[in-house]
Write a protein that holds these residues in place. Structure first.
Motif: not given
Length: 119
Positions: A9-25
């Motif tokens: 839940a915490i990643a969604e609550n803080f709107d956390m993302t990273y960019i994977d090797p394919n360039g996608s969030k």
């Protein structure tokens, strides 16, 4: 006592993302870990496990020297110094009480007391 938690839940609550090797969030998974858990939980577990009768290495008072009369207090203090020199912590019960009473109190006591001679 080791705690490892997967927090979805915490990643969604803080709107956390990273960019994977394919360039996608991508939304990350958050892992919380601790080697002993929280202090309070650990302490509560130890108190419950030992019912307040901790093993010697964890006792607030490892031993108590009980002289049988006031004339043996100096010898009791000498014995305590020898024990402390060998890594054992304790106290001397300097009160002028009967030794049976001192034994009973020592067995019943949980917290460390300073048994100094009463004025």
């Amino acid at each position: 006592m080791i705690t490892i938690q997967l927090d979805c839940a915490i990643a969604e609550n803080f709107d956390m993302t990273y960019i994977d090797p394919n360039g996608s969030k991508v939304r990350p998974y958050i892992i919380h870990r601790t080697s002993l858990g929280c202090y309070e939980r650990t302490l509560a577990w130890l108190i419950e496990k030992y019912a307040g009768k901790f093993p010697t290495w964890l006792c607030p008072e490892q031993m108590r020297v009980l002289p049988i009369s006031e004339k043996y207090i100096s010898y009791a203090e000498e014995a305590l110094r020898a024990l402390k020199a060998n890594g054992i912590d304790g106290t001397v019960d300097r009160r002028s009480e009967k030794v049976g009473f001192k034994i009973r109190e020592a067995r019943m006591d949980k917290p460390k007391k300073d048994h100094k001679k009463k004025p």
